[in-house]
Design a protein around this motif. Structure first.
Motif, short mmCIF file in Angstrom:
data_model
loop_
_atom_site.label_atom_id
_atom_site.label_comp_id
_atom_site.label_asym_id
_atom_site.label_seq_id
_atom_site.Cartn_x
_atom_site.Cartn_y
_atom_site.Cartn_z
N THR A 1 -6.58 4.12 -3.90
CA THR A 1 -5.27 4.46 -3.38
C THR A 1 -4.87 3.46 -2.32
N GLY B 1 -1.43 0.02 -3.75
CA GLY B 1 -2.65 -0.37 -3.05
C GLY B 1 -2.91 -1.85 -3.21
N ARG C 1 -9.27 4.93 -0.61
CA ARG C 1 -8.33 3.86 -0.29
C ARG C 1 -9.04 2.52 -0.45
N GLU D 1 0.80 -1.23 0.00
CA GLU D 1 0.00 0.00 0.00
C GLU D 1 0.83 1.28 0.00
N ALA E 1 -9.45 -0.38 2.86
CA ALA E 1 -8.62 0.13 3.96
C ALA E 1 -8.70 -0.77 5.19
#
Length: 408
Positions: free
Chosen positions: A374, A395, A331, A68, A334
């Motif tokens: 992301t 990511g 993201r 990531e 996440a």
């Protein structure tokens, strides 16, 4: 004014452009529309935003890895920026079709379930040998460490800096204006501290205080020339000589982005804040206001609430007009599908600022595999010596570069 079926609003040619767009992209004939003055009125602002020049980006797949974090580092001192992400680095060699294709192993990042304990890639020559190393840290191992660039094809030794608690990610800012960055781990469950490199390979730890925050930024809030820390529920004034005073002038909620951007958006001489909601919907800017009696407050303004997990933000000029843009996105996974909006489409965006409001521009959007989410630490840099800044995004949905082809 009466409109007949198929008639385009004669005083608003932008509506015609919109209908032609729908016709060309969706196969809808403009003759199926019945238009009215109301439609002409409400579509004008939308069309103006759509007709502005946009940056063309060429998406470029680098690797199907789920690290990531990615850093832009000149690994081999050839003057060209390379990519470092997770267990690998990718040299800037070959032509436009093979650049960054060949990867080289640098080591094994610790793995914990679906995560790698590698939440930043900060370039810094730690041992002062003329080669760029990098600093990272992780949530699970609770350790801040640096990886040594050996200058050969060997793996990069990892060196522990300190046990610091759960590391959400790490940032680097010049805290004391000496021209050298300090390392600042964001540790939501532990007090705030930073590390200064005070000799080859020697980091010294400095405590700021018992401020536990998911979200951190750095910049001059009160205009005294010294940078202050920003956390989710206020700012920490830099009094000099590592003395800090907390001001609870705002509250961004439980999970602010990393970083929180500090910049004077409206040109009034006072720095404002930009922060995403890292594990829920929304991204906002906070307008700094100072009353006649000197009381400081921050007025919250919405930027966008259609996407969740705005965890990572970059504030830099990518249009070439000398003014920064906001580069960010959702993201991807996440909390491994545990956040609100986790199953929404993913997107990467840039927001332009006109002095009053932000305009959202899509770089890549769609279901995972079509859009691009992301990670936790991305980079914006000129990778091809084109004079334009490209976007590098790692990511759990892979490592990609979006080459900036300029305004179209």
């Amino acid at each position: 004014m009466n409109y007949k079926r198929g008639q385009i609003c004669p005083k608003n040619p932008k509506v015609a452009n919109m209908l032609n767009f729908f016709s060309n992209t969706h196969g809808i004939s403009v003759r199926t529309f019945v238009l009215c003055p109301f439609l002409c009125a409400i579509t004008t602002p939308f069309l103006w935003a759509q007709e502005k020049e946009k940056i063309k980006f060429t998406p470029y797949f680098v690797a199907a890895e789920s690290f990531e974090s990615v850093g832009v580092i000149d690994v081999n001192n050839d003057g060209k920026p390379d990519l470092v992400s997770g267990d690998f680095y990718y040299l800037n060699e070959g032509d436009a079709k093979t650049i960054f294709r060949k990867r080289h192993r640098l080591g094994d990042q610790p793995a914990f379930a679906e995560y790698f304990d590698d939440f930043s890639t900060i370039p810094i020559d730690v041992n002062k040998d003329g080669r760029m190393d990098f600093v990272t840290g992780g949530w699970f191992g609770e350790t801040l460490r640096w990886h040594e660039n050996p200058g050969t094809n060997e793996e990069w030794p990892a060196h522990e800096i300190a046990k610091v608690g759960n590391v959400e990610t790490v940032r680097a800012w010049d805290l004391d204006n000496d021209g050298q960055v300090e390392i600042v781990p964001n540790t939501p469950n532990s007090p705030l501290h930073y590390f200064k490199l005070e000799g080859p390979g020697k980091f010294v730890r400095y405590e700021v205080g018992d401020y536990k925050s998911h979200g951190i930024g750095f910049g001059d809030i009160n205009g005294d020339g010294k940078g202050d820390f920003i956390v989710k529920n206020g700012w920490i004034e830099n009094k000099g000589n590592n003395q800090w005073v907390f001001h609870p002038d705002f509250d961004m909620g439980e999970h602010a982005s990393i970083p929180i951007i500090v910049t004077d958006l409206n040109g009034d001489g006072k720095n404002d804040l930009i922060a995403g909601t890292a594990h829920d919907y929304g991204i906002y800017w906070y307008e700094q206001q100072v009353s006649a009696d000197g009381k400081r407050s921050f007025k919250k303004h919405l930027i966008d609430d259609t996407a969740s997990q705005y965890h990572e933000l970059v504030w830099t000029d990518i249009t070439g007009d000398g003014k920064p843009e906001l580069i960010t996105g959702k993201r991807y996974r996440a909390h491994n599908d545990g956040d609100p909006g986790a199953h929404d489409d993913v997107g990467l965006y840039y927001f332009t600022w006109d002095g009053k409001s932000f305009t959202k521009n899509i770089i890549a959007y769609g279901p995972p595999g079509v859009g691009k989410g992301t990670g936790i630490y991305m980079q914006v840099a000129d990778l091809r010596d084109s004079g334009r800044k490209d976007i590098v995004v790692a990511g759990k949905d892979g490592l990609w570069v979006f080459f900036n082809e300029g305004l179209q």
